[in-house]
Scaffold this motif. Structure first.
Motif, mmCIF file in Angstrom:
data_model
loop_
_atom_site.group_PDB
_atom_site.id
_atom_site.type_symbol
_atom_site.label_atom_id
_atom_site.label_comp_id
_atom_site.label_asym_id
_atom_site.label_seq_id
_atom_site.Cartn_x
_atom_site.Cartn_y
_atom_site.Cartn_z
ATOM 1 N N PHE A 233 0.829 -1.230 -0.034
ATOM 2 C CA PHE A 233 0.011 0.018 -0.111
ATOM 3 C C PHE A 233 1.001 1.318 0.082
ATOM 4 O O PHE A 233 0.643 2.266 -0.900
ATOM 5 C CB PHE A 233 -0.978 -0.227 1.208
ATOM 6 N N ASP A 234 2.046 1.279 0.782
ATOM 7 C CA ASP A 234 2.890 2.343 0.766
ATOM 8 C C ASP A 234 3.324 2.736 -0.354
ATOM 9 O O ASP A 234 3.605 3.927 -0.819
ATOM 10 C CB ASP A 234 4.032 2.035 1.918
ATOM 11 N N ILE A 235 4.049 1.629 -1.265
ATOM 12 C CA ILE A 235 4.527 1.764 -2.663
ATOM 13 C C ILE A 235 3.409 2.677 -3.466
ATOM 14 O O ILE A 235 3.440 3.438 -4.226
ATOM 15 C CB ILE A 235 5.035 0.856 -3.155
ATOM 16 N N ARG A 236 2.379 1.905 -3.527
ATOM 17 C CA ARG A 236 1.079 2.441 -4.342
ATOM 18 C C ARG A 236 0.809 3.870 -4.061
ATOM 19 O O ARG A 236 0.625 4.942 -4.930
ATOM 20 C CB ARG A 236 -0.112 1.712 -4.052
ATOM 21 N N ILE A 237 0.748 4.278 -2.772
ATOM 22 C CA ILE A 237 0.329 5.527 -2.220
ATOM 23 C C ILE A 237 1.282 6.570 -2.835
ATOM 24 O O ILE A 237 1.223 7.570 -3.478
ATOM 25 C CB ILE A 237 0.118 5.864 -1.135
ATOM 26 N N LYS A 238 2.642 6.470 -2.651
ATOM 27 C CA LYS A 238 3.857 7.249 -3.524
ATOM 28 C C LYS A 238 3.921 7.294 -4.829
ATOM 29 O O LYS A 238 4.052 8.362 -5.351
ATOM 30 C CB LYS A 238 5.218 6.439 -2.949
ATOM 31 N N VAL A 239 3.522 6.297 -5.645
ATOM 32 C CA VAL A 239 3.573 6.167 -7.120
ATOM 33 C C VAL A 239 2.194 6.899 -7.386
ATOM 34 O O VAL A 239 2.368 7.840 -8.299
ATOM 35 C CB VAL A 239 3.397 4.704 -7.584
ATOM 36 N N TRP A 240 1.086 6.696 -6.851
ATOM 37 C CA TRP A 240 -0.065 7.584 -7.437
ATOM 38 C C TRP A 240 -0.026 9.153 -6.987
ATOM 39 O O TRP A 240 -0.368 9.985 -7.816
ATOM 40 C CB TRP A 240 -1.533 6.913 -6.538
ATOM 41 N N LYS A 241 0.440 9.478 -5.751
ATOM 42 C CA LYS A 241 0.986 10.865 -5.260
ATOM 43 C C LYS A 241 1.757 11.424 -6.522
ATOM 44 O O LYS A 241 1.616 12.615 -7.092
ATOM 45 C CB LYS A 241 1.257 10.751 -4.197
ATOM 46 N N HIS A 242 2.860 10.675 -6.781
ATOM 47 C CA HIS A 242 3.740 11.163 -7.919
ATOM 48 C C HIS A 242 3.211 11.513 -9.353
ATOM 49 O O HIS A 242 3.342 12.616 -9.779
ATOM 50 C CB HIS A 242 4.970 10.320 -7.853
ATOM 51 N N ILE A 243 2.263 10.556 -9.651
ATOM 52 C CA ILE A 243 1.669 10.438 -10.904
ATOM 53 C C ILE A 243 0.844 11.786 -10.914
ATOM 54 O O ILE A 243 0.700 12.745 -11.922
ATOM 55 C CB ILE A 243 0.883 9.156 -11.380
ATOM 56 N N LYS A 244 -0.054 12.042 -9.927
ATOM 57 C CA LYS A 244 -0.982 13.374 -9.712
ATOM 58 C C LYS A 244 -0.037 14.539 -9.966
ATOM 59 O O LYS A 244 -0.325 15.339 -10.593
ATOM 60 C CB LYS A 244 -1.670 13.153 -8.558
ATOM 61 N N GLU A 245 1.047 14.392 -9.048
ATOM 62 C CA GLU A 245 2.130 15.881 -9.035
ATOM 63 C C GLU A 245 2.515 15.908 -10.578
ATOM 64 O O GLU A 245 2.456 16.878 -10.828
ATOM 65 C CB GLU A 245 2.988 15.573 -8.179
ATOM 66 N N TYR A 246 2.834 14.899 -11.021
ATOM 67 C CA TYR A 246 3.579 14.935 -12.355
ATOM 68 C C TYR A 246 2.472 15.512 -13.482
ATOM 69 O O TYR A 246 2.968 16.399 -14.246
ATOM 70 C CB TYR A 246 4.273 13.778 -12.769
#
Length: 142
Positions: A24-37
């Motif tokens: 879940f931790d990795i997914r949250i980081k990736v989704w957050k990064h995609i949103k920011e990008y």
């Protein structure tokens, strides 16, 4: 000024559907990064979520954007970022293929909720089952 509202439900999986995004931790980081990008690049990403082996995005295309370019930007930059930050044990990459379907405005809330509830959804159904449902629902030919 042009007024455009074209919603796309975009789905792409990890290379060979490997469960790279297995926490879940990795997914949250990736989704957050995609949103920011996407925000930084002027891409309207309404919601992003997924599970261990795939990602769902609800996007509204701008007048100068197309599905292929947006998908290429999101997948290419996010896999580079994941590898640069060593979020996965092995080299990360997304599968080349993807699903992209248009969503009528009347269905946006339903698709948005479906994407937001991926964690719960995939407790009951695998990505393979979901994949087969998409193929059937949207009359894609394999």
């Amino acid at each position: 000024m042009s007024f455009i509202k074209i919603f796309i439900h975009l789905v792409f999986s990890t290379k060979n559907r490997a469960p790279f995004l297995n926490t879940f931790d990795i997914r949250i980081k990736v989704w957050k990064h995609i949103k920011e990008y996407t925000t930084e690049k002027g891409i309207f990403l309404d919601v992003v979520n997924g599970y261990s082996d795939h990602c769902h995005c609800l996007i509204s295309l701008g007048s100068d954007q197309n599905i292929e370019k947006i998908t290429q930007l999101i997948k290419g930059e996010s896999s580079h970022w994941i590898n640069k930050n060593k979020l996965t044990k092995d080299k990360f990459s997304w599968q080349d293929e993807y699903f992209a379907v248009s969503i009528s405005e009347s269905m946006v809330d339903q698709v948005r909720n479906y994407i937001k509830n991926q964690e719960r959804h995939h407790q009951k159904k695998s990505f393979i089952e979901e994949y087969k449902e998409f193929i059937e629902k949207y009359n894609f030919k394999e």
